[in-house]
Design an enzyme around this catalytic site. Structure first.
Site, PDB file in Angstrom:
ATOM      1  N   GLU A 116      53.389  45.530  44.001  1.00  0.00           N
ATOM      2  CA  GLU A 116      53.812  45.999  45.350  1.00  0.00           C
ATOM      3  C   GLU A 116      54.970  46.827  45.602  1.00  0.00           C
ATOM      4  O   GLU A 116      55.440  47.097  46.286  1.00  0.00           O
ATOM      5  CB  GLU A 116      54.240  44.680  46.220  1.00  0.00           C
ATOM      6  N   HIS A 140      59.915  39.944  48.416  1.00  0.00           N
ATOM      7  CA  HIS A 140      58.806  39.567  48.773  1.00  0.00           C
ATOM      8  C   HIS A 140      58.507  38.086  48.282  1.00  0.00           C
ATOM      9  O   HIS A 140      58.618  37.919  46.991  1.00  0.00           O
ATOM     10  CB  HIS A 140      57.646  40.479  48.419  1.00  0.00           C
ATOM     11  N   HIS A 142      56.401  34.020  48.725  1.00  0.00           N
ATOM     12  CA  HIS A 142      55.138  33.345  49.279  1.00  0.00           C
ATOM     13  C   HIS A 142      55.846  32.161  50.113  1.00  0.00           C
ATOM     14  O   HIS A 142      55.689  30.967  49.350  1.00  0.00           O
ATOM     15  CB  HIS A 142      54.367  33.124  48.049  1.00  0.00           C
ATOM     16  N   GLU A 170      70.371  29.014  64.780  1.00  0.00           N
ATOM     17  CA  GLU A 170      70.872  30.235  64.080  1.00  0.00           C
ATOM     18  C   GLU A 170      70.000  31.241  64.056  1.00  0.00           C
ATOM     19  O   GLU A 170      70.545  32.606  63.928  1.00  0.00           O
ATOM     20  CB  GLU A 170      71.224  29.753  62.809  1.00  0.00           C
ATOM     21  N   HIS A 211      49.920  35.462  53.578  1.00  0.00           N
ATOM     22  CA  HIS A 211      50.340  35.838  52.175  1.00  0.00           C
ATOM     23  C   HIS A 211      51.669  35.712  51.993  1.00  0.00           C
ATOM     24  O   HIS A 211      52.109  34.989  50.856  1.00  0.00           O
ATOM     25  CB  HIS A 211      49.952  37.423  52.199  1.00  0.00           C
TER      26      HIS A 211
HETATM   27  P1  13P Z   1      53.221  40.956  41.196  1.00  0.00           P
HETATM   28  O1  13P Z   1      53.150  39.916  39.777  1.00  0.00           O
HETATM   29  O2  13P Z   1      52.331  42.392  40.678  1.00  0.00           O
HETATM   30  O3  13P Z   1      54.570  41.286  41.608  1.00  0.00           O
HETATM   31  O4  13P Z   1      52.255  40.445  42.544  1.00  0.00           O
HETATM   32  C1  13P Z   1      52.655  39.312  42.901  1.00  0.00           C
HETATM   33  C2  13P Z   1      52.619  39.354  44.483  1.00  0.00           C
HETATM   34  O5  13P Z   1      52.967  38.452  45.359  1.00  0.00           O
HETATM   35  C3  13P Z   1      51.507  40.393  45.007  1.00  0.00           C
HETATM   36  O6  13P Z   1      51.471  40.428  46.374  1.00  0.00           O
HETATM   37 ZN    ZN Z   2      52.620  38.415  47.337  1.00  0.00          ZN
END
Ligand code: 13P
Ligand code: ZN
Length: 225
Positions: A116, A140, A142, A170, A211
């Site tokens: 990413e 980033h 999940h 909050e 995602h």
């Molecule tokens: P990477 O392992 O390349 O960082 O990818 C993980 C991910 O969350 C892709 O969106």
């Molecule tokens: Zn991801």
């Protein structure tokens, strides 16, 4: 000088462990980048090596020419960052055109930065500009509950903003600008990077439908918070 004892590296590693503890980083899920300060680069530069080749970023970030970033590796597990930093994270240098990078520390055994990287760097570029150089962290994850919400709610900025604001008192204080939503797109390339960085002009949070989340902030604590 032990690079692993520098505050920016310690904060970065702690954030990876904190994210894993939340359950937001299954397998290699999620990635983190930090735009280093000039004085941090100068202080640790003696351990850099310049033998690795320049690689295409996959997009253009001329605003970030000659800057250095600490980044998680592609395919690397957040769980393992604190156990073996040099194998799972690394420092990359951006070339003078803003189209190429090379690894100068860490990511040993020819590991590469996160897939990413285009989204991270395009977010850094826009945030550097709109926050007058303040924002340095792009994260980033999940985040399970928010991902679930993207299967339930219409994928609109104002609907997600209102829903999240209403969930905790909050929330409007913490993200007064609201959140943006990127519809489902193929991850890991320029197209999703362009779509996300457009939202980052107005928001510090961009949700990737089905995602995860991208967040931007000035330091590790505020970005993770
Ligand atoms: P990477 O392992 O390349 O960082 O990818 C993980 C991910 O969350 C892709 O969106
Ligand atoms: Zn991801």
């Amino acid at each position: 000088m032990n690079i692993l004892e520098q505050e920016f590296i310690k904060g970065f590693i702690r954030m990876c462990s904190d994210g894993f503890a939340q359950g937001w980083h299954e397998r290699n899920g999620g990635n983190l980048t930090y735009r280093m300060k000039d004085e941090e680069v100068k202080y640790v530069q003696s351990v850099f090596s310049y033998h690795r080749s320049w690689e295409d970023i996959g997009t253009e970030v001329p605003e970030l020419a000659n800057e250095y970033f600490l980044a998680t590796g592609s395919g690397k597990y957040f769980r393992n960052v604190e156990l073996d930093p040099e194998a799972n994270i690394g420092i990359v240098e951006i070339d003078k055109t803003g189209t190429k990078y090379r690894v100068v520390w860490g990511l040993i055994h020819e590991a590469v930065p996160t897939s990413e990287l285009p989204t991270h760097l395009m977010n850094h570029a826009i945030k550097k500009m709109v926050t007058d150089n303040q924002h340095r962290v792009i994260y980033h994850c999940h985040s399970t509950n928010v991902i679930a919400l993207t299967f339930v709610l219409p994928l609109k900025d104002e609907i997600f903003t209102r829903e999240l604001w209403e969930m905790a008192t909050e929330c409007p204080v913490v993200f007064p600008a609201g959140v943006g939503v990127v519809p489902w797109m193929v991850p890991g390339g320029r197209e999703i990077a362009v779509a996300t960085s457009k939202l980052m002009k107005d928001y510090d949070v961009a949700i990737w439908a089905h995602h995860g989340i991208f967040c931007s902030g000035s330091d590790f604590d505020t970005t993770f918070g």
